[in-house]
Design a protein around this motif. Structure first.
Motif, PDB file in Angstrom:
ATOM      1  N   TRP A 208      44.820  64.974  45.615  1.00  0.00           N
ATOM      2  CA  TRP A 208      44.397  66.005  46.566  1.00  0.00           C
ATOM      3  C   TRP A 208      45.185  67.297  46.349  1.00  0.00           C
ATOM      4  O   TRP A 208      44.600  68.387  46.302  1.00  0.00           O
ATOM      5  CB  TRP A 208      44.594  65.456  47.983  1.00  0.00           C
TER       6      TRP A 208
ATOM      7  N   THR B  14      40.081  68.681  50.731  1.00  0.00           N
ATOM      8  CA  THR B  14      39.789  67.277  50.995  1.00  0.00           C
ATOM      9  C   THR B  14      38.368  66.912  50.575  1.00  0.00           C
ATOM     10  O   THR B  14      38.125  65.809  50.088  1.00  0.00           O
ATOM     11  CB  THR B  14      40.043  66.941  52.474  1.00  0.00           C
TER      12      THR B  14
ATOM     13  N   CYS C 281      37.803  64.302  55.807  1.00  0.00           N
ATOM     14  CA  CYS C 281      37.843  65.722  55.448  1.00  0.00           C
ATOM     15  C   CYS C 281      38.302  66.608  56.599  1.00  0.00           C
ATOM     16  O   CYS C 281      38.943  67.628  56.379  1.00  0.00           O
ATOM     17  CB  CYS C 281      36.471  66.190  54.965  1.00  0.00           C
TER      18      CYS C 281
ATOM     19  N   ALA D 209      42.289  65.817  56.929  1.00  0.00           N
ATOM     20  CA  ALA D 209      43.064  65.689  55.686  1.00  0.00           C
ATOM     21  C   ALA D 209      43.977  64.464  55.757  1.00  0.00           C
ATOM     22  O   ALA D 209      45.175  64.529  55.508  1.00  0.00           O
ATOM     23  CB  ALA D 209      43.858  66.950  55.381  1.00  0.00           C
TER      24      ALA D 209
END
Length: 180
Positions: free
Chosen positions: A40, A48, A123, A126
């Protein structure tokens, strides 16, 4: 460690429905969570949605943020993906075939997948939620807190610390950087 796992995300419209890819090797939370955080931070540039896209692109032999363009895979059907891992991919006439479809399943049915862990990337927050094969949630890990650099640049090493504790369902794991 050869614990199979699945990595993906819950469907935003139906959070009990999961879209995921298999990870065949090194599926323990102490390896997967920090590796996802480093993918990430590096490959996905702290996006994300890009992390979800990268992990859903292939089924995986293993995830490894240290994979480079120079990485070679001696085993047939394996393909290095820079900054993400080694994908399971079939080849025909030295061209990669399209990946298999994403696995879609209700989280409560994860036990039927022959996997020990399910990792769901969120998302909105995160974070990565870790679930057992029966769908029970073990913890939620903040990608910001777990994105420490890879120790010594060596794959398979954990960037956080794992702690085990007993609970009503047996051993529970926690990783530095965990949230509720």
């Amino acid at each position: 460690m050869h614990a199979h796992s699945y990595v993906g995300a819950a469907d935003p419209d139906n959070p009990h429905l999961v879209r995921a890819r298999v990870v065949l090797v090194n599926g323990h939370p102490g390896a997967v969570v920090p590796t996802l955080a480093r993918i990430w931070a590096g490959h996905a540039h702290r996006d994300t949605g890009a992390l979800v896209t990268a992990t859903l692109a292939h089924d995986w032999e293993y995830l490894d943020d240290t994979i480079t363009a120079d990485t070679t895979c001696p085993l047939p059907g394996r393909h290095p993906v820079v900054g993400v891992g080694v994908a399971l991919a079939s080849t025909a006439a030295s061209n990669l075939d399209a990946p298999e479809p994403v696995t879609v399943f209700p989280l409560c049915q994860a036990a039927h997948l022959d996997a020990v862990w399910v990792y769901l990337i969120d998302c909105e927050t995160a974070t990565v939620a870790v679930h057992r094969d029966d769908g029970d949630a073990l913890g939620r890990y903040d990608l910001h807190a777990c994105a420490a650099p890879h120790p010594h640049g060596q794959p398979g090493r954990v960037a956080g610390t794992m702690r085990e504790s007993g609970g009503p369902r047996g051993v529970r794991y926690s990783l530095t950087g965990a949230r509720g």
